[in-house]
Design a protein around this motif. Structure first.
Motif, PDB file in Angstrom:
ATOM      1  N   MET A   1       0.851  -1.198   0.000  1.00 29.02           N
ATOM      2  CA  MET A   1       0.000   0.000   0.000  1.00 29.02           C
ATOM      3  C   MET A   1       0.890   1.252   0.000  1.00 29.02           C
ATOM      4  N   PRO A   2       0.848   2.071  -1.055  1.00 30.54           N
ATOM      5  CA  PRO A   2       1.692   3.270  -1.106  1.00 30.54           C
ATOM      6  C   PRO A   2       1.347   4.246   0.018  1.00 30.54           C
ATOM      7  N   ARG A   3       2.385   4.813   0.631  1.00 32.33           N
ATOM      8  CA  ARG A   3       2.200   5.806   1.682  1.00 32.33           C
ATOM      9  C   ARG A   3       2.337   7.200   1.092  1.00 32.33           C
ATOM     10  N   VAL A   4       1.318   8.015   1.300  1.00 29.94           N
ATOM     11  CA  VAL A   4       1.278   9.358   0.724  1.00 29.94           C
ATOM     12  C   VAL A   4       1.203  10.385   1.837  1.00 29.94           C
ATOM     13  N   LEU A   5       2.137  11.333   1.835  1.00 33.39           N
ATOM     14  CA  LEU A   5       2.108  12.439   2.777  1.00 33.39           C
ATOM     15  C   LEU A   5       1.544  13.664   2.064  1.00 33.39           C
ATOM     16  N   ILE A   6       0.428  14.176   2.575  1.00 38.23           N
ATOM     17  CA  ILE A   6      -0.206  15.360   2.002  1.00 38.23           C
ATOM     18  C   ILE A   6       0.134  16.574   2.860  1.00 38.23           C
ATOM     19  N   VAL A   7       0.627  17.630   2.219  1.00 41.49           N
ATOM     20  CA  VAL A   7       0.900  18.888   2.912  1.00 41.49           C
ATOM     21  C   VAL A   7       0.000  19.943   2.267  1.00 41.49           C
ATOM     22  N   GLU A   8      -1.089  20.275   2.953  1.00 38.00           N
ATOM     23  CA  GLU A   8      -2.130  21.145   2.390  1.00 38.00           C
ATOM     24  C   GLU A   8      -2.802  21.921   3.516  1.00 38.00           C
ATOM     25  N   ASP A   9      -2.835  23.255   3.392  1.00 34.96           N
ATOM     26  CA  ASP A   9      -3.376  24.063   4.488  1.00 34.96           C
ATOM     27  C   ASP A   9      -4.889  24.211   4.437  1.00 34.96           C
ATOM     28  N   ASP A  10      -5.513  24.004   3.277  1.00 31.66           N
ATOM     29  CA  ASP A  10      -6.966  24.135   3.160  1.00 31.66           C
ATOM     30  C   ASP A  10      -7.631  22.872   3.712  1.00 31.66           C
ATOM     31  N   LEU A  11      -8.409  23.019   4.780  1.00 30.69           N
ATOM     32  CA  LEU A  11      -8.994  21.867   5.464  1.00 30.69           C
ATOM     33  C   LEU A  11      -9.892  21.058   4.545  1.00 30.69           C
ATOM     34  N   ASP A  12     -10.755  21.726   3.776  1.00 32.44           N
ATOM     35  CA  ASP A  12     -11.681  21.007   2.902  1.00 32.44           C
ATOM     36  C   ASP A  12     -10.931  20.225   1.823  1.00 32.44           C
ATOM     37  N   VAL A  13      -9.936  20.866   1.229  1.00 33.30           N
ATOM     38  CA  VAL A  13      -9.144  20.182   0.194  1.00 33.30           C
ATOM     39  C   VAL A  13      -8.386  19.018   0.805  1.00 33.30           C
ATOM     40  N   ARG A  14      -7.799  19.250   1.973  1.00 32.83           N
ATOM     41  CA  ARG A  14      -7.013  18.208   2.633  1.00 32.83           C
ATOM     42  C   ARG A  14      -7.873  16.980   2.926  1.00 32.83           C
ATOM     43  N   ARG A  15      -9.059  17.203   3.462  1.00 30.41           N
ATOM     44  CA  ARG A  15      -9.946  16.082   3.779  1.00 30.41           C
ATOM     45  C   ARG A  15     -10.408  15.361   2.520  1.00 30.41           C
ATOM     46  N   ALA A  16     -10.756  16.131   1.493  1.00 29.89           N
ATOM     47  CA  ALA A  16     -11.252  15.520   0.262  1.00 29.89           C
ATOM     48  C   ALA A  16     -10.178  14.660  -0.402  1.00 29.89           C
ATOM     49  N   VAL A  17      -8.952  15.185  -0.477  1.00 27.96           N
ATOM     50  CA  VAL A  17      -7.863  14.431  -1.094  1.00 27.96           C
ATOM     51  C   VAL A  17      -7.522  13.212  -0.253  1.00 27.96           C
ATOM     52  N   GLN A  18      -7.523  13.386   1.057  1.00 28.78           N
ATOM     53  CA  GLN A  18      -7.212  12.283   1.959  1.00 28.78           C
ATOM     54  C   GLN A  18      -8.218  11.141   1.793  1.00 28.78           C
ATOM     55  N   LEU A  19      -9.492  11.467   1.799  1.00 30.75           N
ATOM     56  CA  LEU A  19     -10.526  10.442   1.648  1.00 30.75           C
ATOM     57  C   LEU A  19     -10.462   9.787   0.272  1.00 30.75           C
ATOM     58  N   GLY A  20     -10.250  10.624  -0.758  1.00 27.19           N
ATOM     59  CA  GLY A  20     -10.190  10.094  -2.118  1.00 27.19           C
ATOM     60  C   GLY A  20      -9.037   9.131  -2.313  1.00 27.19           C
ATOM     61  N   LEU A  21      -7.867   9.478  -1.788  1.00 27.13           N
ATOM     62  CA  LEU A  21      -6.707   8.602  -1.955  1.00 27.13           C
ATOM     63  C   LEU A  21      -6.834   7.331  -1.116  1.00 27.13           C
ATOM     64  N   ARG A  22      -7.430   7.453   0.059  1.00 25.87           N
ATOM     65  CA  ARG A  22      -7.666   6.245   0.854  1.00 25.87           C
ATOM     66  C   ARG A  22      -8.603   5.300   0.121  1.00 25.87           C
ATOM     67  N   HIS A  23      -9.597   5.860  -0.539  1.00 21.93           N
ATOM     68  CA  HIS A  23     -10.532   5.055  -1.317  1.00 21.93           C
ATOM     69  C   HIS A  23      -9.806   4.353  -2.469  1.00 21.93           C
ATOM     70  N   GLN A  24      -8.734   4.987  -2.968  1.00 21.54           N
ATOM     71  CA  GLN A  24      -7.956   4.394  -4.066  1.00 21.54           C
ATOM     72  C   GLN A  24      -6.915   3.396  -3.563  1.00 21.54           C
ATOM     73  N   GLY A  25      -6.866   3.183  -2.243  1.00 20.19           N
ATOM     74  CA  GLY A  25      -5.982   2.165  -1.704  1.00 20.19           C
ATOM     75  C   GLY A  25      -4.663   2.659  -1.154  1.00 20.19           C
ATOM     76  N   HIS A  26      -4.541   3.961  -0.905  1.00 24.35           N
ATOM     77  CA  HIS A  26      -3.306   4.514  -0.370  1.00 24.35           C
ATOM     78  C   HIS A  26      -3.391   4.682   1.150  1.00 24.35           C
ATOM     79  N   GLU A  27      -2.259   4.562   1.800  1.00 27.28           N
ATOM     80  CA  GLU A  27      -2.153   4.936   3.206  1.00 27.28           C
ATOM     81  C   GLU A  27      -1.779   6.412   3.243  1.00 27.28           C
ATOM     82  N   VAL A  28      -2.578   7.230   3.899  1.00 23.21           N
ATOM     83  CA  VAL A  28      -2.422   8.682   3.797  1.00 23.21           C
ATOM     84  C   VAL A  28      -2.213   9.301   5.172  1.00 23.21           C
TER      85      VAL A  28
END
Length: 228
Positions: A1-28
Motif C-alpha cells: 500500500m503506497p504511503r502518501v504524505l499530504i501537505v495542504e493548508d486548506d482543510l476542505d481540500v485536505r480532507r477531500a484528497v485524503q478520503l479520495g486517496l484512501r478510497h484508491q488504496g493509499h495509506e495517507v
C-alpha cells in the motif's frame, strides 16, 4: 500500500484528497503546514509527497528545497493556478510532477502511480550490459546507480528515468512529447515544461555547462544523449 504524505493548508481540500486517496488504496497522512510535513518525513517515510505550493509560513517551494536536501522521495506539487512561472519554479526546485486545483482524486491517484513506476526505472533490454560507460558517466541500469567522475549522482525518479530513456539510444533525438509520454506517462502537450525543468535539473547534477556533453538540445526538435 503506497504511503502518501499530504501537505495542504486548506482543510476542505485536505480532507477531500485524503478520503479520495484512501478510497484508491493509499495509506495517507495529512498535515497543514510545511514545518509539519518536514517533521513527518522520517517517522512516516512516505513513498510520495503531495505538496501544496501556497502554504502559510514556510512556502511549498521552501519545503520542496528542504526535502531535496535530504531525500529523493517523489514530490507532486499542487498549485491553485496554472501559472507558468509558479509551475516552472516548482519543477526546477525539485518537484517531479504537478496538478492544478481543484484536485480530482482519480487524477492525483494516476499521477502518484505513474511517479512510483518511475522509481522502478529499469528499461527492459536484456542485450545491454549491466553498466554502460559514456566518457566520465557510468549508468548501471540493473542497479539503478549513476556515477560521474567516480562520484555517485543522486537522482530523483523522474531524473533517473529521463537519463535512462535518453542514454538507451545515444544520438537519437527525442521530442519533448515523446519524453513526456515515456517518462511521465502524460499525453497533454501543455505539460512539456516537465521535460525542460527535469533536463535542467539533470544537467546541473551532471555538472553540464553551456555546451552539454550528455543531455544535448536539438533546437526545434527536442533532446538527445550525446555520443561524443
Amino acid at each position: 500500500m503506497p504511503r502518501v504524505l499530504i501537505v495542504e493548508d486548506d482543510l476542505d481540500v485536505r480532507r477531500a484528497v485524503q478520503l479520495g486517496l484512501r478510497h484508491q488504496g493509499h495509506e495517507v497522512f495529512a498535515v497543514e503546514t510545511g514545518e509539519e510535513g518536514l517533521e513527518q518525513l522520517h517517522p512516516f517515510r512516505p513513498d510520495v509527497v503531495v505538496l501544496d505550493l501556497m502554504l502559510p509560513g514556510m512556502s511549498g517551494l521552501d519545503v520542496c528545497r528542504r526535502i531535496r536536501d535530504r531525500d529523493q522521495v517523489p514530490i507532486i506539487m499542487v498549485t491553485a493556478r496554472g501559472d507558468d512561472v509558479d509551475v516552472v519554479v516548482g519543477l526546477e526546485t525539485g518537484a517531479d510532477d504537478y496538478v492544478v486545483k481543484p484536485v480530482q482524486a482519480r487524477v492525483l491517484d494516476a499521477r502518484i502511480r505513474a511517479v512510483l513506476r518511475r522509481q522502478d526505472a529499469s528499461l527492459p533490454d536484456g542485450t545491454r550490459p549491466r553498466a554502460e560507460t559514456h566518457g566520465e558517466l557510468v549508468v548501471d541500469r540493473a542497479g539503478l546507480v549513476v556515477t560521474h567522475r567516480g562520484e555517485p549522482v543522486t537522482l530523483a525518479p523522474s531524473e533517473l528515468r529521463l537519463l535512462l530513456t535518453l542514454s538507451a539510444s545515444p544520438g537519437q533525438v527525442f521530442s519533448r512529447q515523446q519524453l513526456l509520454e515515456a517518462v511521465w506517462e502524460h499525453s497533454y502537450h501543455g505539460d512539456i515544461r516537465l521535460v525542460d525543468a527535469c533536463v535542467k535539473r539533470l544537467r546541473n547534477k551532471l555538472g553540464e555547462g553551456r555546451n552539454p556533453r550528455y543531455v544535448q538540445t536539438v533546437r526545434g526538435f527536442g533532446y538527445r544523449f550525446g555520443t561524443s
